[in-house]
Design a protein around this motif. Sequence first.
Motif, mmCIF file in Angstrom:
data_model
loop_
_atom_site.group_PDB
_atom_site.id
_atom_site.type_symbol
_atom_site.label_atom_id
_atom_site.label_comp_id
_atom_site.label_asym_id
_atom_site.label_seq_id
_atom_site.Cartn_x
_atom_site.Cartn_y
_atom_site.Cartn_z
ATOM 1 N N LEU A 28 0.825 -1.208 0.000
ATOM 2 C CA LEU A 28 0.000 0.000 0.000
ATOM 3 C C LEU A 28 0.860 1.259 0.000
ATOM 4 C CD1 LEU A 28 -2.880 -0.935 2.459
ATOM 5 C CD2 LEU A 28 -3.073 -0.455 0.013
ATOM 6 N N LEU A 29 1.921 1.270 0.803
ATOM 7 C CA LEU A 29 2.816 2.428 0.828
ATOM 8 C C LEU A 29 3.513 2.610 -0.520
ATOM 9 C CD1 LEU A 29 4.370 2.128 4.394
ATOM 10 C CD2 LEU A 29 2.713 3.831 3.594
ATOM 11 N N SER A 30 3.925 1.504 -1.130
ATOM 12 C CA SER A 30 4.555 1.580 -2.451
ATOM 13 C C SER A 30 3.577 2.120 -3.484
ATOM 14 C CB SER A 30 5.055 0.205 -2.901
ATOM 15 O OG SER A 30 6.028 -0.272 -2.021
ATOM 16 N N ALA A 31 2.353 1.637 -3.435
ATOM 17 C CA ALA A 31 1.331 2.115 -4.373
ATOM 18 C C ALA A 31 1.085 3.607 -4.182
ATOM 19 C CB ALA A 31 0.039 1.328 -4.195
ATOM 20 N N SER A 32 1.016 4.049 -2.934
ATOM 21 C CA SER A 32 0.809 5.475 -2.656
ATOM 22 C C SER A 32 1.971 6.315 -3.168
ATOM 23 C CB SER A 32 0.635 5.706 -1.156
ATOM 24 O OG SER A 32 -0.522 5.073 -0.706
ATOM 25 N N PHE A 33 3.184 5.824 -2.950
ATOM 26 C CA PHE A 33 4.367 6.543 -3.428
ATOM 27 C C PHE A 33 4.354 6.642 -4.951
ATOM 28 C CE2 PHE A 33 8.743 6.539 -4.992
ATOM 29 C CZ PHE A 33 9.198 7.720 -4.424
ATOM 30 N N LEU A 34 4.055 5.526 -5.630
ATOM 31 C CA LEU A 34 4.020 5.530 -7.090
ATOM 32 C C LEU A 34 2.895 6.413 -7.620
ATOM 33 C CD1 LEU A 34 4.854 1.781 -7.747
ATOM 34 C CD2 LEU A 34 6.339 3.768 -8.126
ATOM 35 N N TRP A 35 1.736 6.374 -6.944
ATOM 36 C CA TRP A 35 0.616 7.230 -7.335
ATOM 37 C C TRP A 35 1.029 8.704 -7.214
ATOM 38 C CZ3 TRP A 35 -4.141 6.712 -9.463
ATOM 39 C CH2 TRP A 35 -4.978 7.823 -9.416
ATOM 40 N N SER A 36 1.657 9.053 -6.107
ATOM 41 C CA SER A 36 2.097 10.439 -5.897
ATOM 42 C C SER A 36 3.105 10.856 -6.968
ATOM 43 C CB SER A 36 2.735 10.592 -4.522
ATOM 44 O OG SER A 36 1.822 10.301 -3.516
ATOM 45 N N THR A 37 4.030 9.975 -7.266
ATOM 46 C CA THR A 37 5.024 10.271 -8.289
ATOM 47 C C THR A 37 4.355 10.487 -9.643
ATOM 48 O OG1 THR A 37 6.651 8.958 -7.089
ATOM 49 C CG2 THR A 37 7.130 9.427 -9.408
ATOM 50 N N GLY A 38 3.425 9.619 -9.992
ATOM 51 C CA GLY A 38 2.697 9.768 -11.252
ATOM 52 C C GLY A 38 1.880 11.052 -11.289
ATOM 53 N N THR A 39 1.272 11.397 -10.162
ATOM 54 C CA THR A 39 0.492 12.626 -10.080
ATOM 55 C C THR A 39 1.368 13.837 -10.347
ATOM 56 O OG1 THR A 39 -1.115 11.711 -8.526
ATOM 57 C CG2 THR A 39 -0.839 14.088 -8.506
ATOM 58 N N VAL A 40 2.504 13.879 -9.695
ATOM 59 C CA VAL A 40 3.404 15.023 -9.857
ATOM 60 C C VAL A 40 3.941 15.079 -11.283
ATOM 61 C CG1 VAL A 40 5.637 15.941 -9.140
ATOM 62 C CG2 VAL A 40 3.992 15.194 -7.438
ATOM 63 N N LEU A 41 4.370 13.940 -11.822
ATOM 64 C CA LEU A 41 4.907 13.921 -13.178
ATOM 65 C C LEU A 41 3.841 14.255 -14.214
ATOM 66 C CD1 LEU A 41 7.337 10.877 -12.979
ATOM 67 C CD2 LEU A 41 7.886 13.327 -12.917
ATOM 68 N N SER A 42 2.588 13.898 -13.940
ATOM 69 C CA SER A 42 1.518 14.197 -14.901
ATOM 70 C C SER A 42 1.296 15.700 -15.039
ATOM 71 C CB SER A 42 0.218 13.500 -14.504
ATOM 72 O OG SER A 42 -0.381 14.145 -13.397
#
Length: 185
Positions: free
Chosen positions: A47-61
């Motif tokens: 879950l923490l990994s998914a949240s980190f990846l989601w945040s990274t994708g959000t920022v990069l988007s």
Amino acid sequence: MEHFFIRTTRLTLKALSGLLLGFFGVYFLLVPAEHGISIDIPGILMLLSASFLWSTGTVLSKTFKGNSSIVSNIGIQMFAGGVGLMFVSGITGEFSRVRFSMNSLLAIAYLVVFGSLIAYSSYIYLLQKWPATKAGTYAYINPLVAVSLGAIFLDEKINFLMILAMGAILLGVLIVQKSKIKVVG
């Protein structure tokens, strides 16, 4: 993530404290209050990994400027996510465990309408208009909504610590929304 990686915003102390308050509220909402309940460490790490990846994708988007419409972009993202999940499900043998019931079909319908069409589309729209830090506060609200719906529809119990945690989440979101997050550049 936005503050540290693409440096388009600067967090104020007020915004940072709101984010931390909301984070700790979610933590105390999800940590079991009763003794003897085990915590699934690999699940938490996923879950923490998914949240980190989601945040990274959000920022990069936020740095990506597509030529197509927002609806097309959302559709492509959801389709790619669905294909990825189907692939992982096939590899891990999940298809053999699929069982449909009225409850599961209603849950899927709820997630399609409210989780995808309304919530995700609104999130992508907000992400174009607001800093990611403010748009991302929806993630703090999701556990609060899940606990509340569980109590209403599934007769799940809510204890005093959970009520305090939900108050901390709401206060944290309010603080972030009221803070002045400085857009750089």
